[in-house]
Motif scaffolding. Structure first.
Motif, PDB file in Angstrom:
ATOM      1  N   VAL A   1      -3.759  -5.605  -3.809  1.00 50.32           N
ATOM      2  CA  VAL A   1      -4.393  -4.463  -3.204  1.00 50.32           C
ATOM      3  C   VAL A   1      -5.611  -4.320  -4.027  1.00 50.32           C
ATOM      4  O   VAL A   1      -5.865  -4.024  -5.210  1.00 50.32           O
TER       5      VAL A   1
ATOM      6  N   MET B   1       0.907  -1.365  -0.125  1.00 55.21           N
ATOM      7  CA  MET B   1       0.234  -0.084   0.049  1.00 55.21           C
ATOM      8  C   MET B   1       0.792   1.088   0.171  1.00 55.21           C
ATOM      9  O   MET B   1       0.706   2.261  -0.843  1.00 55.21           O
TER      10      MET B   1
ATOM     11  N   THR C   1     -10.011  -3.008  -3.371  1.00 50.75           N
ATOM     12  CA  THR C   1     -11.125  -2.033  -2.836  1.00 50.75           C
ATOM     13  C   THR C   1     -11.904  -3.065  -2.340  1.00 50.75           C
ATOM     14  O   THR C   1     -12.144  -4.153  -3.044  1.00 50.75           O
TER      15      THR C   1
ATOM     16  N   TRP D   1      -9.013  -0.019   1.199  1.00 50.83           N
ATOM     17  CA  TRP D   1      -8.345  -0.707   0.596  1.00 50.83           C
ATOM     18  C   TRP D   1      -7.944  -1.953   1.699  1.00 50.83           C
ATOM     19  O   TRP D   1      -7.633  -2.046   2.619  1.00 50.83           O
TER      20      TRP D   1
END
Length: 224
Positions: free
Chosen positions: A209, A62, A211, A171
């Protein structure tokens, strides 16, 4: 607990995560000595591992994504959830987030986040205590490597989905842990993160990563 910052300085060295060398952190190189030292310092046995002493692959992924594309966080109110050493929070602050908070239930992690933010010259507010259940006041919530145990996942996932339903972008950075949800994820990046065999069973972890969607029908399934 007396002077946790002094304890952290004594038990760690300043190092730079492999994927995010721009951000120096107070880190340990081996897990067993610092785990034992933490138990001795606290006068307790059977405590959780000192997650705050390492730059975990989810947070590294991230942080790298944020630093490479600052527009993703610029001007936003950001929460680094289960922040560990605060790496993702520090990256968000460096990238121009309007407000950065880091949530942790471990007082040593809170102290480590404050030390690491100061080391990098950025403002991060460390939140001491469980924020699960709090109303949404963030635009972006960063959750790196949080689905490694069923109880933990069961505790946090409904709240994270509620945050997504309330309008936050959430995230979830997953390096292949057992309890990551199979539904309601939209991948935004994949990063190969060098890791240490002190913590992992390999030299690299592929981190997705994604959503997280506010799906209300999702259930937990073992397996990524």
């Amino acid at each position: 607990m007396t002077d946790p910052e002094a304890f952290i300085r004594a038990q760690t060295a300043i190092a730079r995560p492999a994927l995010v060398p721009e951000i120096p952190l107070h880190l340990a190189t081996e897990i067993t000595p610092i785990w034992q030292a933490t138990e001795a310092w606290l006068g307790a046995e059977g405590i959780e591992p000192p997650f705050w002493a390492f730059a975990w692959p989810g947070s590294q992924a991230m942080a790298r994504l944020i630093l490479d594309d600052p527009a993703r966080v610029a001007g936003k109110r950001v929460l680094d959830f289960a922040a560990g050493c605060g790496l993702a929070a520090i990256a968000a602050a460096k990238a121009g987030a309007a407000l950065v908070e880091a949530a942790e239930i471990d007082p040593l992690a809170i102290a480590a986040t404050r030390l690491n933010a100061a080391l990098n010259g950025v403002a991060v507010s460390a939140l001491d205590g469980d924020v699960v259940g709090a109303p949404c006041r963030w635009d972006l919530i960063l959750a790196g490597d949080v689905c490694y145990e069923a109880p933990m996942t069961g505790h946090i996932l409904p709240w994270l989905r509620a945050m997504a339903a309330a309008g936050a972008e959430v995230w979830l950075a997953d390096p292949g842990r057992a309890y990551v949800p199979r539904e309601g994820l939209a991948e935004i990046a994949r990063l190969d993160v060098p890791v240490t065999r002190e913590l992992e069973d390999r030299d690299n972890r592929l981190v997705r990563v994604c959503t997280l969607a506010p799906a209300d029908h999702s259930t937990l399934h073992p397996g990524a």
